[in-house]
Design an enzyme around this catalytic site. Structure first.
Site, mmCIF file in Angstrom:
data_model
loop_
_atom_site.group_PDB
_atom_site.id
_atom_site.type_symbol
_atom_site.label_atom_id
_atom_site.label_comp_id
_atom_site.label_asym_id
_atom_site.label_seq_id
_atom_site.Cartn_x
_atom_site.Cartn_y
_atom_site.Cartn_z
ATOM 1 N N GLU A 274 0.819 -1.209 0.000
ATOM 2 C CA GLU A 274 0.000 0.000 0.000
ATOM 3 C C GLU A 274 0.856 1.262 0.000
ATOM 4 O O GLU A 274 0.657 2.176 0.795
ATOM 5 C CB GLU A 274 -0.961 -0.020 1.201
ATOM 6 C CG GLU A 274 -1.859 -1.251 1.179
ATOM 7 C CD GLU A 274 -2.944 -1.277 2.245
ATOM 8 O OE1 GLU A 274 -2.689 -0.790 3.348
ATOM 9 O OE2 GLU A 274 -4.033 -1.795 1.941
ATOM 10 N N ASP A 353 -8.508 -8.985 3.839
ATOM 11 C CA ASP A 353 -8.245 -7.936 4.818
ATOM 12 C C ASP A 353 -9.319 -7.890 5.909
ATOM 13 O O ASP A 353 -10.162 -6.988 5.893
ATOM 14 C CB ASP A 353 -8.193 -6.587 4.088
ATOM 15 C CG ASP A 353 -7.538 -5.505 4.918
ATOM 16 O OD1 ASP A 353 -7.032 -5.820 6.006
ATOM 17 O OD2 ASP A 353 -7.527 -4.349 4.468
ATOM 18 N N GLU A 381 -12.406 -2.686 12.059
ATOM 19 C CA GLU A 381 -12.413 -1.876 10.838
ATOM 20 C C GLU A 381 -13.575 -2.226 9.902
ATOM 21 O O GLU A 381 -14.290 -1.343 9.448
ATOM 22 C CB GLU A 381 -11.077 -2.046 10.117
ATOM 23 C CG GLU A 381 -11.039 -1.341 8.773
ATOM 24 C CD GLU A 381 -9.693 -1.469 8.073
ATOM 25 O OE1 GLU A 381 -8.765 -2.074 8.636
ATOM 26 O OE2 GLU A 381 -9.584 -0.945 6.952
#
Ligand code: GCU
Length: 666
Positions: A274, A353, A381
């Protein structure tokens, strides 16, 4: 009176019974000049006072007065393993046997836990040794005080590029030690700005102080490292891991680091991920990068924890061959065995993820000659931001219990990450932590069950999600049996409920881009992140079979065969592995589309059930905590309704197939 600025979480012991003894400490082979032992005694004193009203004499003083003995004995045979303990109550008192200081500390916390859960001090009994050598928390705290994916306020380690050290720091260390955590990474894996300077003069003194506070509770401090440090804080123009200047820069740096931070456990590195710098820039492998750092840190006994979250985050959504799920295995499997012995690869539980449902990463156990550890996320998240109730321990249990088929007999993920499969000692579990500087530490008071639960589970992977929930409830709220049962059931139902009203059957995502809370069905569908659901008017799902991206073939045969075949694939993962028509019949006899409608109506309704259950506990939960959680439930219900209606409307409009039950879909 001093106002309480933060809660004591599960260490806020409630009176268990009225004791009438005075405790005397006997030390055999340990001394109270050992700082971890001293803290264990402090915890015993503090805990026993709150739980039973009994007091504890100073070690070695007023011997005659002592009625009950707390005896800390060093184990001089192999019966108690490293960091393990054996506690045994009797008419005389309690014997704690351990082979090191951490074992003593964990043993004392176990005594207090058992008393809080209903035993008398003289009845406590347990022999325990940690399942995993490394039991770590990863903070994604930034030095400006923000927390990446933080849902509980700001950082309590950093503020305006300074390190904060206060009473809260020590409480944090106490909480972590009480659940068996022995390593903490204090800064975000995305190391930018001031955080790159944590390994410079600017911060050494404060980091050293932090590391001492942790050390006194048996915790090693780790830092996330910027792979491009030679460029960013040095004066080199490269960070090529095979460049001599770079290696020599790191050697000097490491020497300086360990002179200033002798207690440092090592570094966590997010490279080539990322947008973070890494060895790929120089045509080098992940092993080249990790090994170079491992070699320079080796003289100091440090380790390099290297993350495997490496994938192409600039994918074209039109490209259906590239599959983000494949990336970890594709990048790391070929180098199995090439990593040096003080490197450990940290692998997220799933290949994508931290979704509410993913298969287990095929790298876990796929690697057979490399130290590896499991990374999970207790910061919610994608699982509700600590607004929605989502007790994650059942998910972690599924991962740990998964048979990878990497070998006979010792092939579960729990075997692999504990070191049992390979017989290696560098192994373990890490969680992206869910704390912040909110008064209750975790935003939602009930999210503390995940914090507590991860620690307990990483210490003892045989514990069930239910046992852990019961302990946490007893320690935190000490409810009457019926009400404790209600809360326990809420926790245990919550993950499935969240799954029902969000993305169906393992497909994941469908979240608001960037923020990741709330529905946005096509939010990531045409983006660069490789997270697509591929829904059209006939069906939905990603073909990851041998006819699709081939991801299913990354597993050992038994699992590959199972995942490759839509008839054999576990249905909760059906859409992860297959593109399925809406008219496909599931095992329940329902069509896929009807399943989507039903589960979303049910999920929303069951979320209302959770909120109603909470309401029923009003009289037994302290008002402040009750109100905080109630407010979260109000937001959860709004969220669940949005998810239900947006998902159902989306698929109704795509497929044109009506709900058999004629409910309102927009
Ligand atoms: C996710 C998350 C990022 C994080 C990354 C990581 O993609 O959204 O915020 O940095 O995981 O694990 O490194």
């Amino acid at each position: 009176m001093e106002t309480k600025k933060w809660t004591q979480l599960w260490l806020d012991y409630k009176k268990a019974y009225d004791g009438e003894g005075i405790w005397k400490i006997v030390l055999n082979g340990f001394t109270d000049s050992q700082v971890v032992v001293a803290n264990a005694l402090y915890e015993f004193r503090r805990g026993i006072k709150a739980l039973t009203g009994e007091s504890v004499l100073e070690a070695g003083k007023d011997e005659e007065q002592g009625k009950k003995l707390l005896t800390l004995t060093i184990s001089n045979n192999d019966s108690v393993s490293k960091e393990g303990y054996h506690i045994q109550g009797s008419d005389e008192g309690i014997l704690v046997e351990a082979s090191d200081e951490r074992g003593v500390l964990y043993g004392v916390f176990a005594i207090l836990r058992q008393i809080a859960c209903g035993k008398s001090a003289l009845e406590v009994s347990e022999a325990s040794s940690p399942s995993n050598p490394l039991r770590m928390m990863n903070h994604w705290d930034n030095m400006d005080g923000s927390i990446e994916r933080g849902y509980s306020g700001e950082s309590f380690f950093f503020e305006k590029d300074e390190i904060i050290i206060n009473d809260r720091t020590r409480d944090y260390a106490r909480f972590m030690a009480s659940i068996g955590i022995n390593g903490v990474v204090i800064n975000n894996v995305n190391v930018k700005a001031a955080a790159s300077y944590l390994i410079t003069d600017r911060y050494y003194d404060q980091v050293a102080r932090l590391s001492e506070i942790f050390n006194d509770y048996g915790i090693s401090l780790y830092l996330s490292l910027n792979f491009a440090s030679p460029i960013e804080i040095g004066d080199l123009d490269t960070c090529d891991p095979l460049d001599k200047k770079v290696i020599s820069w790191w050697k000097d740096k490491m020497k300086e680091i360990y002179e200033r931070l002798p207690l440092l456990g090592g570094f966590l590195v997010k490279a080539d991920s990322e947008g973070r710098p890494g060895p790929f820039t120089y045509g080098r492998t992940q092993a080249d990068g990790a090994n170079m750092l491992a070699d320079v840190i080796k003289p100091y006994g440090g380790i390099i924890i290297w993350r495997c979250f490496v994938y192409n985050c600039t994918q074209d959504w039109r490209d259906t061959k590239t599959d983000r799920a494949r990336a970890g295995y594709d990048y790391f499997k070929d180098l199995d065995g090439a990593y040096h012995d003080n490197v450990i690869l940290q692998i997220k539980n799933g290949p994508m993820d931290f979704q509410i449902r993913e298969p287990v990463s095929p790298l876990l156990g796929g690697l057979q000659h490399t130290n590896q550890m499991l990374e999970v996320q207790i910061a919610q998240e994608y699982t509700g931001h600590q607004i929605d109730l989502c007790y994650l321990i059942p998910l972690f249990k599924e991962v740990l219990d998964f048979h990878t088929h990497c070998c006979e007999g010792k092939d579960t993920v729990a075997d692999v990450v504990s070191g049992r499969t390979m017989g290696n000692s560098l192994a373990g579990m890490a969680a992206v932590i869910n704390t912040g500087n909110d008064a209750n530490w975790t935003g939602n008071d009930l999210a503390a069950a995940n914090l507590y639960g991860f620690g307990r589970l990483s210490f003892d992977t045989d514990l069930s999600a239910e046992e852990i929930a019961k302990e946490w409830i007893a320690l935190t709220y000490k409810l009457p049996e019926k009400e404790a049962g209600v809360l326990c059931s809420m926790l245990l139902r919550s993950r499935e409920i969240y799954e029902k009203y969000t993305s169906p059957l393992g497909i994941g995502w469908m979240v608001t881009p960037g923020d990741h809370y709330g529905p946005s069905i096509d939010g990531y569908e045409y983006s660069r992140w490789g997270t697509y659901h591929r829904a059209d008017h006939l069906g939905i799902g990603v073909d990851r079979t041998d006819k699709g991206t081939g991801y299913a073939q990354q597993y050992y045969e038994e699992n590959a065969v199972m995942y490759n075949d839509p008839e054999k694939c576990p249905e909760e993962l059906l859409l992860f592995f297959h593109h399925i028509p809406y008219t496909w019949k599931l095992k329940t006899g329902k069509t896929l589309i009807q399943h989507i409608y039903d589960s979303h109506f049910e999920g929303e309704e069951q979320a209302r059930g959770l909120a109603a259950d909470w309401e029923s506990l009003k009289d037994v939960i302290p008002a402040v905590s009750f109100d905080r959680v109630k407010e979260r439930f109000e937001r959860q219900l709004y969220n669940a309704r949005e998810w239900r209606d947006q998902v159902n409307s989306y698929f109704y409009r795509k497929s044109g197939i009506a709900d058999e039950k004629g409910r309102t879909i927009y």
